[in-house]
Motif scaffolding. Structure first.
Motif, PDB file in Angstrom:
ATOM      1  N   TYR A 277      16.752  29.828  26.552  1.00 45.44           N
ATOM      2  CA  TYR A 277      15.956  29.190  27.606  1.00 45.44           C
ATOM      3  C   TYR A 277      15.244  27.952  27.052  1.00 45.44           C
ATOM      4  O   TYR A 277      15.222  26.889  27.683  1.00 45.44           O
ATOM      5  N   LEU A 278      14.655  28.089  25.879  1.00 45.40           N
ATOM      6  CA  LEU A 278      13.955  26.964  25.258  1.00 45.40           C
ATOM      7  C   LEU A 278      14.921  25.830  24.931  1.00 45.40           C
ATOM      8  O   LEU A 278      14.594  24.650  25.116  1.00 45.40           O
ATOM      9  N   ARG A 279      16.115  26.170  24.483  1.00 44.86           N
ATOM     10  CA  ARG A 279      17.110  25.138  24.179  1.00 44.86           C
ATOM     11  C   ARG A 279      17.582  24.450  25.461  1.00 44.86           C
ATOM     12  O   ARG A 279      17.741  23.232  25.505  1.00 44.86           O
ATOM     13  N   LEU A 280      17.832  25.228  26.487  1.00 45.21           N
ATOM     14  CA  LEU A 280      18.290  24.671  27.761  1.00 45.21           C
ATOM     15  C   LEU A 280      17.291  23.664  28.312  1.00 45.21           C
ATOM     16  O   LEU A 280      17.663  22.596  28.815  1.00 45.21           O
ATOM     17  N   ASN A 281      16.011  24.009  28.211  1.00 43.24           N
ATOM     18  CA  ASN A 281      14.947  23.201  28.809  1.00 43.24           C
ATOM     19  C   ASN A 281      14.241  22.303  27.800  1.00 43.24           C
ATOM     20  O   ASN A 281      13.145  21.809  28.086  1.00 43.24           O
ATOM     21  N   ASP A 282      14.850  22.079  26.677  1.00 42.87           N
ATOM     22  CA  ASP A 282      14.204  21.327  25.609  1.00 42.87           C
ATOM     23  C   ASP A 282      13.725  19.959  26.084  1.00 42.87           C
ATOM     24  O   ASP A 282      12.649  19.492  25.693  1.00 42.87           O
TER      25      ASP A 282
END
Length: 555
Positions: free
Chosen positions: A193-198
């Protein structure tokens, strides 16, 4: 260096995820992020926060709180009443996603930063399910010398409390959805999730530092060891994680930069062998009157040498690390711990003097009959290992044998980690051959007594999920084969009896042999029990140095 794509951030803000990425289209890695089947449902809302004020070292600091961000598209609905590690029950309010969400705290000074580290805290003590918590509250006051939360915020890191499913969790339909590898899957889903929304979030998802203690230390370890392993993809798809396409393939990474782990309760499939070998080698169990299952202890301890030999680890000097020289490795680590402590200004009582320690919240004393030191030269003169292990087992009684897979055995009233394994319809399953063969709880459907099938045969059956579950939570199965985190800081207290010292020694020796790992900062922490985050200045200084080293290497 993996900096964020700032133009993409501006382009994507306030737009639907897929359309925004298609329109920007200039960043190859970011375009790949659009391929996930659930990605459009997992867009981060950068405007959805509450500003709270905290005080750190006497200075008021405004912090943005993104509250209970659900990191999967298909969260598990759970019961409003849940068991806790202590055996009590807890009533929760977020039954929809309370075990698969994050509280994200961003210091206002970091809100516009594209490079701040993400301090990713997992909170599952004893491998138990971790309901969403908020380590930061409005009006809270922190001392950055003693609080890792305050120190992380003061350093400008994004602080993230991560909830995960795990053992003990009861679903709304009465099933048990926290079976392994659920906690690992959830942590990886949060990272994805953090990578997707970085591009939409403060901080840099390429600079994740995972922190955890006990079961959390174990979870941190398997997260760090198993980066990008395809073994977890079916489970991630089932949870609706980011970065899984319609064919079950990964479009995102879930490896992390650094691990900050304390007393990891890991290598569960072999942890009973470690424990019984360590505490029966010198008759420690018998010496402290905690030997309820001597035959079982002896059977388990006898298997340790072959297990250790099979790991093919080095002891650091180039020779094999075996059961024959393991005690010497522990001795060396205890000596180093004591000498580091004295070099920092600490004083250790002389032989025959009283040694204070805290256990169960009470301060007690113990006559030092095992460690001879010279406080003048700050050196250890000698250490008596049988008496040292007796000290460890005296200040906190050893667990009953077997220590970890003990559910269903009349020899003990405890349960260990057995309810981390089995199918979602089973309250627990023994996960070792010894546990299975010696289960005598008639009618539980587990063990030789109910099935007529031996443990060796049961765990070899293709229909038995347990052995794969054991692998999926064991970092030793992935180090050297996955995208293992390059930086590790591991601590284990010198008087921690909750897991054997051999577990953390093996973990760190395996990491040191992995060419992808740049640094392993390991030590037994002097006079510390089963605990974590007791060395905040040292740990935070290591994180700062690690971030600089990673930046210099282009990470």
């Amino acid at each position: 260096m993996h900096h964020k794509n700032t133009p993409l951030k501006a382009c994507a803000a306030g737009a639907a995820m897929l359309l925004a990425l298609a329109a920007c289209g200039s960043d190859t890695e970011s375009v790949r992020e659009s391929a996930g089947a659930f990605d459009s449902a997992l867009a981060f809302d950068s405007a959805k926060y509450t500003t709270i004020d905290v005080t750190i070292d006497g200075v008021q600091v405004p912090v943005r709180w993104y509250k209970e961000v659900c990191y999967v598209a298909k969260p598990t609905a759970v019961s409003a009443t849940q068991a806790t590690l202590s055996g009590a029950t807890n009533t929760i309010t977020n039954t929809a996603c309370g075990y698969q969400s994050m509280n994200i705290f961003v210091p206002e000074t970091t809100a516009a930063s594209n490079d701040a580290a993400l301090y990713f805290a997992v909170n599952n003590g004893g491998w138990f399910a971790s309901y969403i918590k908020a380590s930061v509250a409005d009006g809270a006051s922190f001392n950055s010398a003693t609080s890792n939360v305050g120190a992380a915020l003061k350093a400008g890191y994004v602080y993230i409390d991560v909830a995960t499913r795990s053992r003990g969790l009861t679903a709304a339909d009465g099933s048990y959805p926290g079976k392994a590898p659920a906690p690992v899957v959830d942590a990886k889903a949060a990272i994805r999730y953090l990578r997707l929304n970085d591009a939409r979030m403060p901080g840099n998802a390429n600079r994740i530092v995972v922190n955890g203690t006990s079961g959390g230390g174990a979870l941190s370890s398997i997260i760090g060891a198993s980066g990008n392993s395809a073994d977890y993809l079916p489970y991630l798809a089932s949870a609706g994680a980011a970065g899984i396409d319609a064919n079950g393939r990964s479009t995102l990474r879930d490896d992390v930069l650094a691990i900050n782990a304390y007393c990891p309760i890991t290598d569960l499939g072999n942890a009973d062998l470690h424990y019984e070998w360590l505490y029966t080698l010198y008759g420690t169990r018998a010496a402290v009157g905690r030997n309820p299952n001597p035959d079982g202890s002896a059977q388990l301890a006898a298997k340790f040498a072959a297990y250790q030999q099979g790991l093919r680890l080095s002891n650091g000097s180039g020779t094999a690390l075996t059961a024959d020289n393991m005690i010497d490795q522990i001795r060396q680590e205890v000596i180093r711990s004591a000498e580091v402590y004295m070099a920092a200004g600490g004083t250790i009582p002389d032989l025959g003097e009283e040694m204070p320690y805290t256990s169960g919240g009470a301060t007690r004393t113990y006559t030092n009959d095992w460690l001879d030191v010279d406080n003048g030269t700050k050196k250890v003169v000698s250490i008596d290992m049988p008496k040292y292990l007796k000290f460890v087992a005296t200040q906190a009684a050893p667990k009953a044998a077997p220590a970890f897979d003990q559910t269903g055995m009349s020899v003990t009233a405890a349960s260990g980690e057995s309810n981390l394994f089995g199918t979602s319809s089973q309250k627990y399953s023994n996960f070792t051959e010894y546990g299975w063969d010696n289960n005598d709880a008639h009618g539980d459907g587990i063990g030789y007594d109910d099935t007529g099938i031996t443990g060796s045969r049961h765990f070899a059956l293709a229909t038995t999920p347990v052995m794969n579950q054991v692998k999926l939570v064991n970092p030793m199965a992935y180090i050297g084969g996955a995208d293992t985190a390059p930086y590790w800081y591991v601590r284990h207290g010198t008087r921690d009896r909750d897991t054997a010292f051999t577990v953390s020694i093996n973990l760190t020796r395996a990491l040191q042999a992995d060419p992808k790992v740049q640094e392993v900062n390991y030590r037994l922490s002097w006079n510390q029990p089963h605990a974590g985050n007791y060395d905040v200045p040292e740990a935070m200084a290591w994180i700062e140095q690690t971030l600089k080293a990673a930046a210099a290497r282009g990470l």
